[in-house]
Enzyme design. Sequence first.
Site, mmCIF file in Angstrom:
data_model
loop_
_atom_site.group_PDB
_atom_site.id
_atom_site.type_symbol
_atom_site.label_atom_id
_atom_site.label_comp_id
_atom_site.label_asym_id
_atom_site.label_seq_id
_atom_site.Cartn_x
_atom_site.Cartn_y
_atom_site.Cartn_z
ATOM 1 N N GLY A 37 0.837 -1.184 0.000
ATOM 2 C CA GLY A 37 0.000 0.000 0.000
ATOM 3 C C GLY A 37 0.876 1.239 0.000
ATOM 4 O O GLY A 37 0.752 2.110 0.860
ATOM 5 N N ILE A 61 -2.771 -0.979 -4.926
ATOM 6 C CA ILE A 61 -3.929 -1.559 -5.607
ATOM 7 C C ILE A 61 -4.591 -0.578 -6.569
ATOM 8 O O ILE A 61 -5.261 -0.981 -7.520
ATOM 9 C CB ILE A 61 -4.956 -2.075 -4.568
ATOM 10 C CG1 ILE A 61 -5.972 -3.001 -5.252
ATOM 11 C CG2 ILE A 61 -5.646 -0.902 -3.852
ATOM 12 C CD1 ILE A 61 -6.882 -3.721 -4.277
ATOM 13 N N ASN A 97 -3.042 -6.607 -5.707
ATOM 14 C CA ASN A 97 -3.865 -6.802 -4.521
ATOM 15 C C ASN A 97 -3.120 -7.778 -3.623
ATOM 16 O O ASN A 97 -3.213 -8.991 -3.778
ATOM 17 C CB ASN A 97 -5.236 -7.352 -4.914
ATOM 18 C CG ASN A 97 -6.185 -7.464 -3.729
ATOM 19 O OD1 ASN A 97 -5.765 -7.504 -2.572
ATOM 20 N ND2 ASN A 97 -7.477 -7.512 -4.010
ATOM 21 N N ASP A 120 -5.889 1.609 5.276
ATOM 22 C CA ASP A 120 -7.288 2.015 5.399
ATOM 23 C C ASP A 120 -7.864 1.402 6.673
ATOM 24 O O ASP A 120 -7.828 0.184 6.853
ATOM 25 C CB ASP A 120 -8.073 1.522 4.180
ATOM 26 C CG ASP A 120 -9.460 2.155 4.080
ATOM 27 O OD1 ASP A 120 -10.039 2.485 5.141
ATOM 28 O OD2 ASP A 120 -9.954 2.320 2.960
ATOM 29 N N GLU A 231 1.220 10.529 4.100
ATOM 30 C CA GLU A 231 0.238 10.544 5.191
ATOM 31 C C GLU A 231 0.878 10.985 6.495
ATOM 32 O O GLU A 231 0.262 11.685 7.300
ATOM 33 C CB GLU A 231 -0.391 9.155 5.342
ATOM 34 C CG GLU A 231 -1.441 8.820 4.296
ATOM 35 C CD GLU A 231 -2.670 9.721 4.410
ATOM 36 O OE1 GLU A 231 -3.034 10.090 5.535
ATOM 37 O OE2 GLU A 231 -3.242 10.057 3.364
#
Length: 259
Positions: A37, A61, A97, A120, A231
């Site tokens: 990710g 993904i 994935n 997430d 982030e």
Amino acid sequence: MDWSLCYPAFVVPDTQLVTEDHALKPLTKPVTIADIGCGFGGLLVALSPLLPDELILGLEIRTQVTEYVEDRISALRSQHEISSPGLYQNIACLRANTMKFLPNFFTRGQLSHIFLCFPDPHFKARKHKARIVSSTLCAEYAYVLKPGGCVYTITDVEDLGEWMRRRFEAFGNSGVRGEDDGVETREGQGKGVFEKIELPEEGKEGEWVVEGGEKGQMGMLVRCIREETEEGKKVSRNGGKKFVSVYRRRKDPAWPDEI
């Protein structure tokens, strides 16, 4: 998997492996670090000059985000082609994935570091099965990690950090059921496959870096996931908290006839 397309600078010259589909060009070394990710590639770009001898792979993904990271890496390679020709040649990004296909990319014990940065949180209970850490996925992380290898996690959601801690500490612990989908994981007294590492506070990672060795490298990597990811920078700007954990894979126990 033809890794030569991702790491052309590490292809063994004048060699190829012929398969049923096409010829593959082997690399001089395997991928040993995975950023699952990887988002917009901030961690990949930061790690490239810090770990020049390691091949680092980002897995994402989202198609458009993957294309962005691929273009970003290509641009960085072109910019440094003359001044620093080897820079950024050791990073790459693939669309995948990983919840379904992680073992398809790596062999048993291949990786030394796995990064799970700001996954997430999937707040709704019915979506917990989509979280990147679960009892099942812990088994896959343990499979692709070498003994002594580490999983690095960071999130700004405290409940998610606690969720991941319970799953990693419970995995492989005899007598402890690692239940998911909203069911609490009971704490056990034994040792599981992963052990949690006590980390320095934010801003004090340099104390570990000065010591060098494995501890120094871990301090450097923890600083990177706190400060270099997109982030992570966003959380810092907003004055939020970051919950960081590192889990080291223990060695496999010996078989009875090997004791």
